[in-house]
Design a protein around this motif. Structure first.
Motif, mmCIF file in Angstrom:
data_model
loop_
_atom_site.group_PDB
_atom_site.id
_atom_site.type_symbol
_atom_site.label_atom_id
_atom_site.label_comp_id
_atom_site.label_asym_id
_atom_site.label_seq_id
_atom_site.Cartn_x
_atom_site.Cartn_y
_atom_site.Cartn_z
ATOM 1 N N LYS A 27 0.942 -1.236 -0.072
ATOM 2 C CA LYS A 27 -0.026 0.110 -0.013
ATOM 3 C C LYS A 27 0.829 1.259 0.071
ATOM 4 O O LYS A 27 1.803 1.408 0.637
ATOM 5 N N CYS A 28 0.876 2.058 -1.107
ATOM 6 C CA CYS A 28 1.714 3.262 -1.127
ATOM 7 C C CYS A 28 0.788 4.402 -1.438
ATOM 8 O O CYS A 28 0.583 4.880 -2.477
ATOM 9 N N ASP A 29 0.212 4.995 -0.100
ATOM 10 C CA ASP A 29 -0.696 6.023 -0.539
ATOM 11 C C ASP A 29 -0.071 7.385 -0.316
ATOM 12 O O ASP A 29 -0.772 8.408 -0.298
ATOM 13 N N GLY A 30 1.299 7.399 -0.179
ATOM 14 C CA GLY A 30 2.040 8.613 0.047
ATOM 15 C C GLY A 30 1.505 9.604 1.182
ATOM 16 O O GLY A 30 1.413 10.876 1.134
ATOM 17 N N LYS A 31 1.507 8.806 2.509
ATOM 18 C CA LYS A 31 1.031 9.464 3.707
ATOM 19 C C LYS A 31 2.174 9.302 4.896
ATOM 20 O O LYS A 31 2.681 8.211 4.884
ATOM 21 N N ILE A 32 2.028 10.255 5.543
ATOM 22 C CA ILE A 32 2.950 10.191 6.841
ATOM 23 C C ILE A 32 1.909 9.991 8.144
ATOM 24 O O ILE A 32 0.936 10.966 8.200
ATOM 25 N N THR A 33 1.912 9.002 8.816
ATOM 26 C CA THR A 33 0.943 8.934 10.005
ATOM 27 C C THR A 33 1.869 8.889 11.355
ATOM 28 O O THR A 33 2.822 8.332 11.490
ATOM 29 N N ILE A 34 0.997 9.622 12.162
ATOM 30 C CA ILE A 34 1.693 10.024 13.531
ATOM 31 C C ILE A 34 1.245 8.660 14.538
ATOM 32 O O ILE A 34 0.078 8.301 14.681
ATOM 33 N N LEU A 35 2.196 8.122 15.016
ATOM 34 C CA LEU A 35 1.950 6.857 15.780
ATOM 35 C C LEU A 35 2.298 7.216 17.487
ATOM 36 O O LEU A 35 2.804 8.040 17.839
ATOM 37 N N PRO A 36 1.346 6.559 18.267
ATOM 38 C CA PRO A 36 1.472 6.842 19.693
ATOM 39 C C PRO A 36 2.728 6.497 20.360
ATOM 40 O O PRO A 36 3.227 6.994 21.174
ATOM 41 N N GLU A 37 3.615 5.493 19.620
ATOM 42 C CA GLU A 37 4.875 5.277 20.182
ATOM 43 C C GLU A 37 5.623 4.386 18.954
ATOM 44 O O GLU A 37 4.816 3.524 18.052
ATOM 45 N N GLY A 38 7.060 4.703 18.739
ATOM 46 C CA GLY A 38 7.793 4.101 17.819
ATOM 47 C C GLY A 38 8.955 4.700 17.775
ATOM 48 O O GLY A 38 9.519 5.695 18.162
ATOM 49 N N SER A 39 9.935 3.926 17.078
ATOM 50 C CA SER A 39 11.531 4.358 17.248
ATOM 51 C C SER A 39 11.863 4.817 18.626
ATOM 52 O O SER A 39 12.853 5.596 18.755
ATOM 53 N N GLY A 40 11.261 4.009 19.638
ATOM 54 C CA GLY A 40 11.875 4.271 20.953
ATOM 55 C C GLY A 40 11.290 5.625 21.462
ATOM 56 O O GLY A 40 11.774 6.115 22.576
ATOM 57 N N VAL A 41 10.504 6.166 20.890
ATOM 58 C CA VAL A 41 10.061 7.471 21.571
ATOM 59 C C VAL A 41 8.220 7.410 21.593
ATOM 60 O O VAL A 41 7.601 6.572 20.753
ATOM 61 N N LYS A 42 8.049 8.026 22.592
ATOM 62 C CA LYS A 42 6.179 8.073 22.904
ATOM 63 C C LYS A 42 5.908 9.611 22.394
ATOM 64 O O LYS A 42 6.501 10.502 22.763
ATOM 65 N N THR A 43 4.864 9.616 21.444
ATOM 66 C CA THR A 43 4.387 10.893 21.047
ATOM 67 C C THR A 43 3.616 11.410 22.243
ATOM 68 O O THR A 43 2.858 10.952 22.948
ATOM 69 N N GLY A 44 3.852 12.864 22.672
ATOM 70 C CA GLY A 44 3.232 13.473 23.573
ATOM 71 C C GLY A 44 3.492 14.941 23.469
ATOM 72 O O GLY A 44 4.356 15.533 22.722
ATOM 73 N N LEU A 45 3.183 15.594 24.491
ATOM 74 C CA LEU A 45 3.549 17.146 24.929
ATOM 75 C C LEU A 45 4.389 17.239 26.099
ATOM 76 O O LEU A 45 4.192 16.542 27.042
ATOM 77 N N ASN A 46 5.200 18.147 25.955
ATOM 78 C CA ASN A 46 6.269 18.397 27.354
ATOM 79 C C ASN A 46 6.291 19.781 27.438
ATOM 80 O O ASN A 46 6.512 20.666 26.302
ATOM 81 N N PHE A 47 5.883 20.397 28.538
ATOM 82 C CA PHE A 47 6.124 21.839 28.760
ATOM 83 C C PHE A 47 7.411 21.958 29.517
ATOM 84 O O PHE A 47 7.320 21.551 30.864
ATOM 85 N N GLU A 48 8.364 22.537 29.004
ATOM 86 C CA GLU A 48 9.574 22.775 29.961
ATOM 87 C C GLU A 48 10.180 24.009 29.376
ATOM 88 O O GLU A 48 10.291 24.396 28.209
ATOM 89 N N LYS A 49 10.676 24.861 30.293
ATOM 90 C CA LYS A 49 11.404 26.138 30.078
ATOM 91 C C LYS A 49 10.498 26.931 29.346
ATOM 92 O O LYS A 49 10.906 27.369 28.214
ATOM 93 N N ASN A 50 9.446 27.195 29.587
ATOM 94 C CA ASN A 50 8.373 28.104 28.864
ATOM 95 C C ASN A 50 8.321 27.842 27.343
ATOM 96 O O ASN A 50 8.017 28.580 26.328
ATOM 97 N N ARG A 51 8.568 26.528 27.040
ATOM 98 C CA ARG A 51 8.313 25.739 25.852
ATOM 99 C C ARG A 51 7.324 24.527 25.649
ATOM 100 O O ARG A 51 7.079 24.139 26.734
ATOM 101 N N ILE A 52 6.830 24.618 24.542
ATOM 102 C CA ILE A 52 6.095 23.163 24.455
ATOM 103 C C ILE A 52 6.607 22.338 23.413
ATOM 104 O O ILE A 52 6.977 22.621 22.267
ATOM 105 N N ALA A 53 7.394 21.262 23.855
ATOM 106 C CA ALA A 53 7.944 20.335 22.961
ATOM 107 C C ALA A 53 7.352 19.120 22.721
ATOM 108 O O ALA A 53 6.419 18.807 23.770
ATOM 109 N N ALA A 54 7.381 18.526 21.592
ATOM 110 C CA ALA A 54 6.505 17.456 21.112
ATOM 111 C C ALA A 54 7.282 16.460 20.371
ATOM 112 O O ALA A 54 7.599 16.754 19.206
ATOM 113 N N PRO A 55 7.708 15.337 21.032
ATOM 114 C CA PRO A 55 8.475 14.081 20.263
ATOM 115 C C PRO A 55 7.335 13.552 19.358
ATOM 116 O O PRO A 55 6.426 12.988 19.913
ATOM 117 N N LEU A 56 7.390 13.381 18.277
ATOM 118 C CA LEU A 56 6.436 12.606 17.400
ATOM 119 C C LEU A 56 7.215 11.472 16.615
ATOM 120 O O LEU A 56 8.055 11.496 15.971
#
Length: 167
Positions: free
Chosen positions: A99-128
């Motif tokens: 299946k080659c639909d030319g899309k990028i899909t955000i996953l809850p977890e993958g490549s050793g990283v968990k998708t989420g938001l982190n509020f740190e040092k007056n910034r909003i960081a999001a590992p995806l």
């Protein structure tokens, strides 16, 4: 010999683009209107309200989206094949064409990283964490990985609007 020349040309083009992006960076759009949003100070005016939303709230919302809805997916420019087109490959009767639909899909977890938001040092960081595919002249290219996104919020008093920019 023809394949060698094509391979060298593609290598030079891809290598040049990667070198440019590595040393110069991705071109940015015009500046975002407004001024960066800052934490409130002690001199709040009458009629002002302060709403506090913690990162756990946003991470629970993301968890609900991943659990109860389809994972967010975004089309890549020029990716995918038109409906009914063939990629020219012959597959055995027990194989499915990838299946080659030319899309990028955000996953809850993958490549050793968990998708989420982190509020740190007056910034909003999001590992995806993400996965996707892209239809290239060499076939369907599958990829997975993760990216670090930072969100900058700006307020424009003239328009009474909050703008967000992912850096």
């Amino acid at each position: 010999m023809k394949k060698l020349i094509i391979g060298i040309l593609i290598g030079v083009i891809v290598g040049g683009a990667a070198t440019f992006l590595l040393f110069v960076g991705v071109p940015r759009a015009s500046t975002t209107p407004g001024v960066p949003i800052r934490p409130p100070d002690d001199t709040t005016t009458a009629g002002a309200a302060q709403i506090v939303l913690r990162q756990d709230f946003f991470n629970q919302v993301l968890g609900t989206i991943f659990r109860d809805m389809n994972h967010p997916a975004f089309p890549l420019a020029g990716g995918g094949k038109p409906e009914g087109s063939s990629d020219g490959a012959q597959y055995a009767i027990f194989q499915e064409a990838p299946k080659c639909d030319g899309k990028i899909t955000i996953l809850p977890e993958g490549s050793g990283v968990k998708t989420g938001l982190n509020f740190e040092k007056n910034r909003i960081a999001a590992p995806l964490a993400f996965s996707g595919n892209y239809d290239s002249p060499f076939g369907c290219l599958q990829f997975t990985g993760w990216a670090q996104a930072d969100l900058e919020l700006r307020y424009d008093a003239g328009q009474h609007a909050v703008f967000g920019r992912i850096i």
